[in-house]
Design a protein around this motif. Sequence first.
Motif, PDB file in Angstrom:
ATOM      1  N   VAL A  73       0.846  -1.199   0.000  1.00  0.00           N
ATOM      2  CA  VAL A  73       0.000   0.000   0.000  1.00  0.00           C
ATOM      3  C   VAL A  73       0.879   1.246   0.000  1.00  0.00           C
ATOM      4  CG1 VAL A  73      -1.872   1.232   1.154  1.00  0.00           C
ATOM      5  CG2 VAL A  73      -1.713  -1.270   1.334  1.00  0.00           C
ATOM      6  N   ILE A  74       0.608   2.126  -0.924  1.00  0.00           N
ATOM      7  CA  ILE A  74       1.375   3.370  -1.002  1.00  0.00           C
ATOM      8  C   ILE A  74       1.211   4.160   0.297  1.00  0.00           C
ATOM      9  CG2 ILE A  74       1.537   5.607  -2.170  1.00  0.00           C
ATOM     10  CD1 ILE A  74       0.576   4.212  -4.726  1.00  0.00           C
ATOM     11  N   VAL A  75       2.324   4.632   0.825  1.00  0.00           N
ATOM     12  CA  VAL A  75       2.283   5.590   1.937  1.00  0.00           C
ATOM     13  C   VAL A  75       2.383   6.959   1.278  1.00  0.00           C
ATOM     14  CG1 VAL A  75       3.408   6.414   4.011  1.00  0.00           C
ATOM     15  CG2 VAL A  75       3.395   3.957   3.487  1.00  0.00           C
ATOM     16  N   PRO A  76       1.246   7.617   1.089  1.00  0.00           N
ATOM     17  CA  PRO A  76       1.258   8.844   0.285  1.00  0.00           C
ATOM     18  C   PRO A  76       2.137   9.919   0.915  1.00  0.00           C
ATOM     19  CG  PRO A  76      -0.983   8.078   0.674  1.00  0.00           C
ATOM     20  CD  PRO A  76      -0.095   7.307   1.604  1.00  0.00           C
ATOM     21  N   SER A  77       2.921  10.531   0.105  1.00  0.00           N
ATOM     22  CA  SER A  77       3.697  11.677   0.563  1.00  0.00           C
ATOM     23  C   SER A  77       2.745  12.849   0.769  1.00  0.00           C
ATOM     24  CB  SER A  77       4.752  12.034  -0.479  1.00  0.00           C
ATOM     25  OG  SER A  77       4.126  12.265  -1.725  1.00  0.00           O
ATOM     26  N   ARG A  78       3.157  13.770   1.618  1.00  0.00           N
ATOM     27  CA  ARG A  78       2.343  14.962   1.871  1.00  0.00           C
ATOM     28  C   ARG A  78       3.145  16.184   1.479  1.00  0.00           C
ATOM     29  NH1 ARG A  78      -2.172  12.446   1.808  1.00  0.00           N
ATOM     30  NH2 ARG A  78      -2.484  10.930   3.465  1.00  0.00           N
ATOM     31  N   ALA A  79       2.509  17.070   0.730  1.00  0.00           N
ATOM     32  CA  ALA A  79       3.191  18.304   0.345  1.00  0.00           C
ATOM     33  C   ALA A  79       3.605  19.058   1.626  1.00  0.00           C
ATOM     34  CB  ALA A  79       2.259  19.150  -0.498  1.00  0.00           C
ATOM     35  N   PRO A  80       4.744  19.739   1.653  1.00  0.00           N
ATOM     36  CA  PRO A  80       5.607  20.015   0.500  1.00  0.00           C
ATOM     37  C   PRO A  80       6.618  18.906   0.195  1.00  0.00           C
ATOM     38  CG  PRO A  80       6.474  21.107   2.419  1.00  0.00           C
ATOM     39  CD  PRO A  80       5.212  20.415   2.862  1.00  0.00           C
ATOM     40  N   THR A  81       6.572  17.794   0.925  1.00  0.00           N
ATOM     41  CA  THR A  81       7.484  16.702   0.594  1.00  0.00           C
ATOM     42  C   THR A  81       7.153  16.178  -0.802  1.00  0.00           C
ATOM     43  OG1 THR A  81       7.596  16.049   2.909  1.00  0.00           O
ATOM     44  CG2 THR A  81       8.287  14.413   1.272  1.00  0.00           C
ATOM     45  N   PRO A  82       8.123  16.103  -1.669  1.00  0.00           N
ATOM     46  CA  PRO A  82       7.823  15.588  -3.015  1.00  0.00           C
ATOM     47  C   PRO A  82       7.435  14.114  -2.962  1.00  0.00           C
ATOM     48  CG  PRO A  82      10.188  15.894  -2.735  1.00  0.00           C
ATOM     49  CD  PRO A  82       9.535  16.476  -1.513  1.00  0.00           C
ATOM     50  N   PRO A  83       6.624  13.663  -3.902  1.00  0.00           N
ATOM     51  CA  PRO A  83       6.249  12.245  -3.938  1.00  0.00           C
ATOM     52  C   PRO A  83       7.488  11.365  -4.005  1.00  0.00           C
ATOM     53  CG  PRO A  83       4.964  13.521  -5.497  1.00  0.00           C
ATOM     54  CD  PRO A  83       6.046  14.418  -5.012  1.00  0.00           C
ATOM     55  N   CYS A  84       7.330  10.149  -3.490  1.00  0.00           N
ATOM     56  CA  CYS A  84       8.461   9.216  -3.547  1.00  0.00           C
ATOM     57  C   CYS A  84       7.992   7.890  -4.124  1.00  0.00           C
ATOM     58  CB  CYS A  84       9.081   9.012  -2.171  1.00  0.00           C
ATOM     59  SG  CYS A  84      10.579   7.994  -2.264  1.00  0.00           S
ATOM     60  N   ASP A  85       8.286   7.685  -5.381  1.00  0.00           N
ATOM     61  CA  ASP A  85       7.914   6.439  -6.054  1.00  0.00           C
ATOM     62  C   ASP A  85       8.780   5.293  -5.542  1.00  0.00           C
ATOM     63  OD1 ASP A  85       6.277   8.119  -7.613  1.00  0.00           O
ATOM     64  OD2 ASP A  85       7.911   8.424  -9.056  1.00  0.00           O
ATOM     65  N   LEU A  86       8.323   4.079  -5.802  1.00  0.00           N
ATOM     66  CA  LEU A  86       9.154   2.891  -5.548  1.00  0.00           C
ATOM     67  C   LEU A  86       9.627   2.347  -6.881  1.00  0.00           C
ATOM     68  CD1 LEU A  86       7.674   0.533  -2.807  1.00  0.00           C
ATOM     69  CD2 LEU A  86       9.181   2.521  -2.572  1.00  0.00           C
TER      70      LEU A  86
END
Length: 271
Positions: free
Chosen positions: A90-103
């Motif tokens: 399950v994706i642990v969604p990033s929260r702005a302003p932290t940029p997204p972090c793909d796997l």
Amino acid sequence: MPRKIPALVVAAAFHAVAVAQPAPTGTPPPRAVAPEKLTEVWSPVPPVVTVPASGIPSDAIVLFDGSNLDAWKPVRADGQLWKIVDGAMVIVPSRAPTPPCDLQTKQAFGDVQLHLEWRIPADVKGSGQDRGNSGVFFMGLYEIQILESHDNQTYVNGQAASIYKEHAPLVNASRSPGEWQSYDAVFLAPRFADDGRLLRPARITAFHNGVLVQHDVALTGPTPNGSTFHQPTLPPYAAHPAKLPLLLQDHRSPVSFRNIWVRPIELPVGK
Ligand code: MG
């Protein structure tokens, strides 16, 4: 002395096309060949692949079987791995302003057959591109979109099963949020000359929940993402290695994944 042809062979009426020619002394005369034999190919023999009840071919590389994330790593050094819940990644969604972090996978791939199952949260929020967005990026560059598209309007070349911004799916085979869905795809990597010229574009054939959604489409280049997302035109090809990691997108939505495997494929020369 001429070889005598058994009467049974004659009666079989094979209509032999190879007419025996006088053979040099000591060389057996050529045998008559049934015409249909001329189009038979006996080698190389395809390797055997078995498919147990799990549906995972014996030569597949399993990237996620529900037990661990050993095959994966965050694309950024400061990023985090996603979580495993009830056998699903399950994706642990990033929260702005932290940029997204793909796997991305630790292993790199070129041409592959992919199987992957995904699920939009039953309580998905938002609309348009902000509704259950994720994606599968072949080579980290070429995305087949994941989105809640059962009841969600957006541009058609950005809905689920689109090759993002390049090819809308042939049909919308989306299931409701909360239901597991599948992608099966064949991705052929682009080919580049030594000087960086594009020799052959990437191509994708894909099935969504078993339904054909992309048929051998040629990609115009990488699909827009990251630094290329806000451009008015689609990014062009740029030469890259023959193998690169597969990537799953963090688009700030807790999409789940399970049963992910690939089969690196080697096509015959010229195919
Ligand atoms: Mg996406």
